[in-house]
Design an enzyme around this catalytic site. Structure first.
Site, short mmCIF file in Angstrom:
data_model
loop_
_atom_site.label_atom_id
_atom_site.label_comp_id
_atom_site.label_asym_id
_atom_site.label_seq_id
_atom_site.Cartn_x
_atom_site.Cartn_y
_atom_site.Cartn_z
N ILE A 1 36.95 34.02 29.09
CA ILE A 1 36.55 35.41 29.28
C ILE A 1 36.86 35.82 30.71
O ILE A 1 37.19 35.01 31.57
CB ILE A 1 35.06 35.68 28.96
N HIS B 1 48.26 40.97 32.10
CA HIS B 1 49.10 40.15 31.23
C HIS B 1 50.59 40.49 31.41
O HIS B 1 51.03 40.83 32.50
CB HIS B 1 48.66 40.27 29.78
#
Length: 279
Positions: free
Chosen positions: A53, A144
């Site tokens: 997370i 990302h």
């Protein structure tokens, strides 16, 4: 045991060996691949015993989870990028797409934008670039693979939040952690930490073996982008967060607490280096 992590190449690279039975583990581990903000929200319910997370979410969950020393995402030059169709200097009044309320990227944006109130609009991370192209938002916060390909969309950088963090603190940027629920007990958590480290070491020793698995789940399929993603996010901090990484996480939490963006908590965030201390 279920292990949650994202579709991103750094995670699939690190966890391939563990989830495919290539390294010893105290229990068999089954993958649960999801968007990081979904994993963040699941963690608030304690849904997964082992999960990746965002550190921003972990700041709220220090009583329930402890961070493993291996498998996380920290580093330099790894920060979220705020991009737009046209350059601007002040965020005030801008409509900004972000990848989730509990992502570290959004926490950093809120820390950076003190005194510059903006309108936050949540999108899944891979839908931010298309939203920018359609003109639905004024700017987008990229994480990302998106941070490597945004120039193709005719976009310009507004701020690199990783560079901002490093200039402010001199520390690497904490992005995401591998957490174990504290109710698993110290012995099992330590064994899982060793298994995660072994999984990364296996991937480094056999870099071609997980390639098909990585490409099957990657957002961007070009080999060069995937290689760059792994090279950026898988580093020495992935093997062991180390003293500098711990200091960076504690500083992130301290600053966020001071701004009342996360709750204060006294629990130690990391698995202790030596046995015999409670987790």
């Amino acid at each position: 045991m279920e292990l949650g992590y994202s579709f991103c190449p750094n995670d699939t690279f690190i966890f391939y060996a563990l989830t495919h039975g290539k390294v010893p583990s105290p229990v068999p581990v089954r993958e649960v691949l999801e968007d990081v903000e979904t994993l963040n929200r699941w963690a608030f319910a304690g849904r997964l015993p082992l999960t990746k997370i965002s550190y921003a979410a972990f700041a709220h969950l220090r009583e329930t989870y402890v961070a493993l020393r291996s498998g996380g995402a920290l580093g330099r030059g790894v920060g979220p990028l705020l991009v737009a169709r046209e350059a601007f200097e002040d965020l005030t009044g801008k409509r900004i797409a972000h990848p989730g309320r509990y992502t570290t990227a959004y926490l950093l944006l809120r820390m950076f934008a003190q005194g510059q109130p903006f309108e936050a609009v949540e999108f899944r991370y891979d839908r931010i670039l298309p939203a920018l192209q359609r003109g639905e938002v004024d700017a987008g916060l990229l994480i990302h693979e998106s941070r490597f390909v945004y120039p193709r969309y005719g976009l310009v950088p507004i701020v690199d939040l990783g560079a901002w963090w490093e200039a402010e603190t001199g520390l690497p940027l904490p992005l995401g952690a591998i957490l174990a629920r504290r109710d698993l007990g110290e012995e099992r958590i330590r064994a899982l930490d060793q298994a995660v480290r072994a999984s990364l070491e296996y991937a480094r020793a056999h870099p071609d073996e997980p390639w098909a698995y990585i490409k099957r789940h990657a957002q961007e399929l070009e080999d060069a982008v995937i290689h760059k993603h792994i090279a950026t996010y898988v580093n020495a901090f992935s093997l062991d967060v180390g003293a500098e990484g711990e200091a960076a996480v504690r500083e992130l939490f301290r600053r966020a607490e001071a701004l009342e963006l996360v709750p204060r908590h006294e629990a130690s965030p990391f698995l202790p280096r030596s046995a015999g201390k409670p987790v």
